[in-house]
Structure formats: structure tokens, C-alpha cells
Scaffold this motif. Sequence first.
Motif, PDB file in Angstrom:
ATOM      1  N   GLY A 113       3.113   6.996 -11.323  1.00 53.25           N
ATOM      2  CA  GLY A 113       2.014   6.034 -10.717  1.00 53.25           C
ATOM      3  C   GLY A 113       2.204   5.580  -9.268  1.00 53.25           C
ATOM      4  N   MET A 114       1.271   5.571  -8.491  1.00 54.08           N
ATOM      5  CA  MET A 114       1.239   5.294  -7.051  1.00 54.08           C
ATOM      6  C   MET A 114       0.280   4.262  -6.705  1.00 54.08           C
ATOM      7  SD  MET A 114       1.651   9.003  -5.853  1.00 54.08           S
ATOM      8  CE  MET A 114       0.472   9.783  -6.656  1.00 54.08           C
ATOM      9  N   ASN A 115       0.799   2.993  -5.982  1.00 54.46           N
ATOM     10  CA  ASN A 115      -0.158   2.064  -5.421  1.00 54.46           C
ATOM     11  C   ASN A 115      -1.154   2.789  -4.225  1.00 54.46           C
ATOM     12  OD1 ASN A 115       0.408   0.195  -7.048  1.00 54.46           O
ATOM     13  ND2 ASN A 115       2.205  -0.319  -6.105  1.00 54.46           N
ATOM     14  N   SER A 175       0.929  -1.286  -0.124  1.00 55.76           N
ATOM     15  CA  SER A 175       0.032  -0.219   0.078  1.00 55.76           C
ATOM     16  C   SER A 175       0.849   1.283  -0.065  1.00 55.76           C
ATOM     17  CB  SER A 175      -0.770   0.053   1.115  1.00 55.76           C
ATOM     18  OG  SER A 175      -1.881  -1.102   1.162  1.00 55.76           O
ATOM     19  N   MET A 176       0.455   2.410  -0.692  1.00 53.21           N
ATOM     20  CA  MET A 176       0.956   3.722  -0.668  1.00 53.21           C
ATOM     21  C   MET A 176       2.505   3.652  -1.167  1.00 53.21           C
ATOM     22  SD  MET A 176      -1.507   5.498  -0.120  1.00 53.21           S
ATOM     23  CE  MET A 176      -0.593   6.732  -0.096  1.00 53.21           C
ATOM     24  N   SER A 177       2.960   2.645  -2.035  1.00 59.17           N
ATOM     25  CA  SER A 177       4.019   2.542  -2.463  1.00 59.17           C
ATOM     26  C   SER A 177       4.195   3.138  -3.815  1.00 59.17           C
ATOM     27  CB  SER A 177       4.479   1.072  -2.914  1.00 59.17           C
ATOM     28  OG  SER A 177       3.863   0.593  -3.906  1.00 59.17           O
ATOM     29  N   THR A 178       5.264   4.155  -4.167  1.00 57.79           N
ATOM     30  CA  THR A 178       5.666   4.777  -5.652  1.00 57.79           C
ATOM     31  C   THR A 178       6.050   3.453  -6.794  1.00 57.79           C
ATOM     32  OG1 THR A 178       5.835   6.734  -4.399  1.00 57.79           O
ATOM     33  CG2 THR A 178       6.545   6.652  -6.777  1.00 57.79           C
ATOM     34  N   SER A 179       5.001   3.234  -7.416  1.00 53.88           N
ATOM     35  CA  SER A 179       5.394   2.068  -8.198  1.00 53.88           C
ATOM     36  C   SER A 179       6.307   2.544  -9.672  1.00 53.88           C
ATOM     37  CB  SER A 179       4.218   1.576  -8.854  1.00 53.88           C
ATOM     38  OG  SER A 179       3.283   2.285  -9.679  1.00 53.88           O
ATOM     39  N   VAL A 180       5.666   3.656 -10.264  1.00 55.89           N
ATOM     40  CA  VAL A 180       6.660   3.965 -11.614  1.00 55.89           C
ATOM     41  C   VAL A 180       6.852   5.543 -11.521  1.00 55.89           C
ATOM     42  CG1 VAL A 180       6.539   3.993 -13.974  1.00 55.89           C
ATOM     43  CG2 VAL A 180       5.853   2.196 -12.811  1.00 55.89           C
ATOM     44  N   LEU A 181       7.872   5.919 -11.640  1.00 53.22           N
ATOM     45  CA  LEU A 181       8.311   7.446 -12.324  1.00 53.22           C
ATOM     46  C   LEU A 181       8.765   7.515 -13.605  1.00 53.22           C
ATOM     47  CD1 LEU A 181       9.735  10.087 -10.045  1.00 53.22           C
ATOM     48  CD2 LEU A 181      10.805   9.747 -12.178  1.00 53.22           C
ATOM     49  N   VAL A 238      11.197   4.635 -14.549  1.00 48.22           N
ATOM     50  CA  VAL A 238      12.001   3.812 -13.245  1.00 48.22           C
ATOM     51  C   VAL A 238      10.938   2.979 -12.374  1.00 48.22           C
ATOM     52  CG1 VAL A 238      13.513   4.109 -11.374  1.00 48.22           C
ATOM     53  CG2 VAL A 238      13.768   5.886 -13.668  1.00 48.22           C
ATOM     54  N   ARG A 239      11.229   1.856 -12.209  1.00 45.27           N
ATOM     55  CA  ARG A 239      10.636   1.082 -11.261  1.00 45.27           C
ATOM     56  C   ARG A 239      10.803   1.468  -9.826  1.00 45.27           C
ATOM     57  NH1 ARG A 239       6.989  -2.728 -13.230  1.00 45.27           N
ATOM     58  NH2 ARG A 239       6.606  -3.209 -10.725  1.00 45.27           N
ATOM     59  N   VAL A 294      -8.492  -6.392  -3.352  1.00 48.14           N
ATOM     60  CA  VAL A 294      -8.603  -5.059  -4.119  1.00 48.14           C
ATOM     61  C   VAL A 294      -7.839  -4.138  -3.491  1.00 48.14           C
ATOM     62  CG1 VAL A 294     -11.176  -5.886  -4.816  1.00 48.14           C
ATOM     63  CG2 VAL A 294     -10.695  -4.178  -3.032  1.00 48.14           C
ATOM     64  N   GLY A 295      -7.543  -3.340  -4.735  1.00 46.13           N
ATOM     65  CA  GLY A 295      -6.724  -2.136  -4.415  1.00 46.13           C
ATOM     66  C   GLY A 295      -6.877  -1.222  -5.449  1.00 46.13           C
ATOM     67  N   ILE A 296      -6.001   0.026  -5.376  1.00 45.07           N
ATOM     68  CA  ILE A 296      -6.333   0.998  -6.000  1.00 45.07           C
ATOM     69  C   ILE A 296      -4.957   1.729  -6.616  1.00 45.07           C
ATOM     70  CG2 ILE A 296      -7.193   3.482  -6.196  1.00 45.07           C
ATOM     71  CD1 ILE A 296      -9.014   2.810  -4.154  1.00 45.07           C
ATOM     72  N   ILE A 297      -4.909   2.103  -7.990  1.00 42.65           N
ATOM     73  CA  ILE A 297      -3.763   2.709  -8.651  1.00 42.65           C
ATOM     74  C   ILE A 297      -4.062   3.996  -8.774  1.00 42.65           C
ATOM     75  CG2 ILE A 297      -2.023   2.389 -10.246  1.00 42.65           C
ATOM     76  CD1 ILE A 297      -2.200  -0.477 -10.408  1.00 42.65           C
ATOM     77  N   LEU A 298      -3.030   4.820  -8.618  1.00 42.55           N
ATOM     78  CA  LEU A 298      -3.151   6.318  -8.754  1.00 42.55           C
ATOM     79  C   LEU A 298      -2.177   6.727 -10.035  1.00 42.55           C
ATOM     80  CD1 LEU A 298      -3.617   7.979  -5.322  1.00 42.55           C
ATOM     81  CD2 LEU A 298      -5.847   6.935  -7.072  1.00 42.55           C
TER      82      LEU A 298
END
Length: 588
Positions: free
Chosen positions: A189-191, A103-109, A118-119, A301-305
Motif C-alpha cells: 500500500g502506497m500513499n 506524500s509518496m510514502s510506502t505505508s504497508v508491505l 509491516v508498517r 485530500v490525497g490518494i492511496i494506491l
Amino acid sequence: MVDKKTTCNSRQKHIIGPMILLMLLMLLCQSSISAGQGLWATGGSHLSIRMGSTDQRQGYKFEVELSSRGAAIEKVTLAEYPDLSTKARRPLLLIGPLDTTGSMSTSVLALPGLRRQVRLDRLDWSCQQLPSDQQAGQMALFEATVVDANKTPILRIQKQYRVTPGQYIVDVNTIVENLTTVPLQFYMGMNGPVGIRRESALADMPKTVAVFKDNKGQILSKRLPVSSIARPKSLEDLKLRLRSKPEARPLWYGIVNKYFAAILVPRPDPTSQWCDWLQDATATYANPDGDTRIDSGDETVGIILQTRPLTLAAKGEPNSVRTFAFELYLGPKDKDLFDKDPRFRSLAFVQVIDFAACCCPASIISPLAFLILAIMKGLYVVIHNYGLVIIVLVLLMRLIMHPVTRSSQMAMYKMSKLAPKAEEIRRRYANNTAEMQRQLMELYRQQGVSPIMSLLPMILQMPIWIALWTAVNISIDLRGKAFLPFWITDLAAPDALISLPKVLVIPLLGFKIGGLNLLPILMGIAFYLQQKLTPTQSSASANPQLAQQQKIMTWMMPILFPLMLYNTASGVNLYIVTSTFAGVWEQK
């Protein structure tokens, strides 16, 4: 004769020369950043940080376990709510770790100008836990740096977490800083929250909720159950947006189970009313055991922003740093709690409480259900047993509605007495529908009977009974509360007299059995008695086909409803059994 090798080398020199000049120009223009060079991020070693506490004496509402991998929330354990599926009643694990993400991890920049991504969710960020303060709470800081092939720093990304005693909120700030001497475009992209747990294989499946506000200030919501997320018809079906009102602005996104929620509130910039930097939110689905079923118990379930493409000014200039602020609520779906906090009220957190409106509009059911919940809490102050509260509430509602119920039953009784005459009129005027209806109305008028009045009281009562059923079903106050010390020890769970060590699933039907439940059996008996007392015997004797239908109904409800509600919370079944037996007594 010219040597071909020499000519080839000559051509290469002519090609390489301009390329070097071009690369030098790019280096000069972009501060040693090359679109053709690789990018990666640097961080630290793998570590875990714990903030808050499950020891209620310390005043925290939960304990949060953070991981350096992706600078993510890995676990959230609630301090005040026990895990009812274990005998030890350990603190409840609300959000658990997944193999794929946190949760709340920064997935992609992404850097569009450099055509690179960058992952960051696979990186161990450097991290440190800052000194705690009793009022300010506890803080943790994570940091990662994006560098080019020459190890020249390009971007610095910091993530700050803070938990405060007495609050169900985690403050999360993600700070992106440009380290170059030229403007830099990026998006992230953020989880969001992911991994909310079902308390048991028999509990309600989790779902996602998104809440919006339109131009008129109206609160709107969108809910996606697991079935829709796991098997979408298209990617558009996973988008947490309102197609009918694209102008509506998002207030928050959340994932919920029956009694708890993880709500992510993006906070707008100080100069803006809305989060204009947020572009999209998408629902995600995780199935850790990888089976084909979507209700085996581990699905979540989850959400991606995703942010919009944004531009950072050069290092040291205004707007060279961008902060993305969030509030993450991790706690119960409790209307009283939401009403006490002005911010929770303004954000309409109460929308996470999903009432099963059934055939009645939610605008009618919700106020009635909340009123019933308030009455239940008032009764609990006196009675101190929610099982008795449910019984008393049902009897009070039956008493209040008795005049209406009695008029309906009397009308039905009179209609049943007129059934032979009505059937005779139907046979006589079978080929003349208009005359048949006229004769029937005349018969009812002479006997002082109205078919509509026999049904109207039932229609009027329906919203009240649905609201009562819903209030009992969703009330977190019933969770873990016992009716009797030896039976119905948890009004939020099935009333198993004998529990099976493992949930049994009947093949083909998919019906789950967790033990021997007594309330559904009592419900079947109550429904059978109710059907036997329903005044339709005279009508059935005049029409053999109707008699057969009545016979089928006499057995269908006592079998069908207990099967449908076999694994329902015992508080709900206690309400239905009490109400049905009370109805049998009224009919008698």
C-alpha cells in the motif's frame, strides 16, 4: 497409580515433538521464515533531505523536502509562484506536511503467505543524498529491510527520488528485492500525493482527479470534491475507478486546487502497455484541526494506491526484484505547458483544468474557453494588463454579438408591447387552451413577432458567455496580476478595499467575509439598472401578478448575485460588471 503431572508432561512432549519437526520442515522450506514469528523492518535515524531549490537562478522548478519517516515527500515549494497570502511573497508551499502521513510514502508491505503486515510509513528509513549532476539533477536513496524474529533479512525495499532542473517532474522508483531462497508473495500500500494546500480560506476546495483510457482510446475522467470524500455514502464512493466502464485503464491520479496540481503517473513495466500491477486507488481526506466543518481552510485530500498480490522469485533468480516506477508532476494547471510536452499531451494532463460547464456540455465549453484563453494571451502581449484585457475582451465580444443581442432585445420589446392584447386573449380563452394558443400565434404573426426568436439569441450566446466566464475564472495567468496599483491588485483574489485580519463567518448562513469588496456592489447596481430597463413594463401593467413578479426580480438579482459572487476572484467579477454595464448601455 500414574502421576497426573507426569502424564501431562508426557502429553506435552508428544505434542511438542511433532511441532518441532513441523517447524523444522517450514524452516527448511522457507529459508528460516516462520509464519508464526514476527516481522519488522529496520532502517536508520530520523533525517531530512532537500532536493531542488526555490532559487530560480539554479534552474529548478521547486524544492522538495524528503523525510526518512516513511521515505516520504514532506514539503513541495514552488520556485516561480509566490504565496500571495503573505506580504513577503515567499515561494508558494504547494504540498505541506501532515501529522498522519506524507506524500509518496510506502505505508504497508504485506506478506500473505506469512500472514504478516509491516508498517513502513512509521519507520525511519536509512537515507543518503547522492552527488548531484547539472544534467541528471539530484537524487536521494532510501532503504529499509524486513527481517524475521531471528533478524534474518527477508525483503529489501529501496526508494529513489530524482529531480531535474527545468522540469516539474519528480521521478520515484520503489524497488522490492527478495532476500530469501524461496519465492515470496507480497503486495504494498502506497500513499500517493497528499496534502495539497488551499491558498486561503476563500479559495477553491481541493479535489481528486483520475483519468482513464478505454479500449477505443477515449479519454475519460472522474472527479471527487472534498464534500464527497469527507462524507462518503460508502467506501465504494471513494474508489477512483469508472463503474460504467470497468475495462478502462488508469493513466494517472491527481490532487488539484484552483491553479495547481500534483499528478501521479504510474509507469508500466517495459513488457506491458498498462500498469497491470496496480489494483486499486482510493481518495482520502485529512482535516488537521479536527473540526466538523469541511471548508474551514485546512482540509485537504490525497490518494492511496494498492498493488496486486505479486510474487518474487528466489534470491539471485530472474524476477527476484520488482521495480514500481512513477512520475510525479508538481506544478501549475497550464494548458500551454501541457501542450509543449508530448508526454503531457499523450497523458491528457489538460484534464486537470476543470471548466464549469454549468448548463452547457463540457465538449462545447472547453474548446470555447481555451480559444478565449488564447485570445487573452494574445491581447496581453499588446496591452500588458490582464484587467484591461478582460475589459477589452468583453467589449469585443459584446460588439461581435451586438446584432444577435439587438434582435433579441427588439423581439422582447415588441412582445412587451403586445402584452395587453396577449393577456386579453388568455382571459377570453382561459377554458380553451387550444384556441388560446391559436389566437396568440395569430396575434404574433400579424405583428411580425416570434416568441422563439426573442429567446433564441440568448440561448445561442449562453455558451460563449459561460466559456468567457470560465476562462477568466481558471486562468493561472491572472494569478497575482494587478489591474490597478491601489485596487484589484490580484485578479485571482477578491478585490478587498479593506481587508479583515481574519475571515468572518456569519453563523447559520456560513457566509464568509474577508473584507469590503467593491466589485460585488457595482455588480448589484449594474443588475438593478439592467432589470429596470428590461422591456416588461407593459406586460406588468396588464397583469398585477406579473407586476409583482417583476418587482421581486428587480431586487432579487441585484442582491442575490453579488452575495453569491462576493468572494469570487476579482477577474471574474470585473468581467461580469463590465459585461452587465455594457449590456445596460445596449438596452438603453
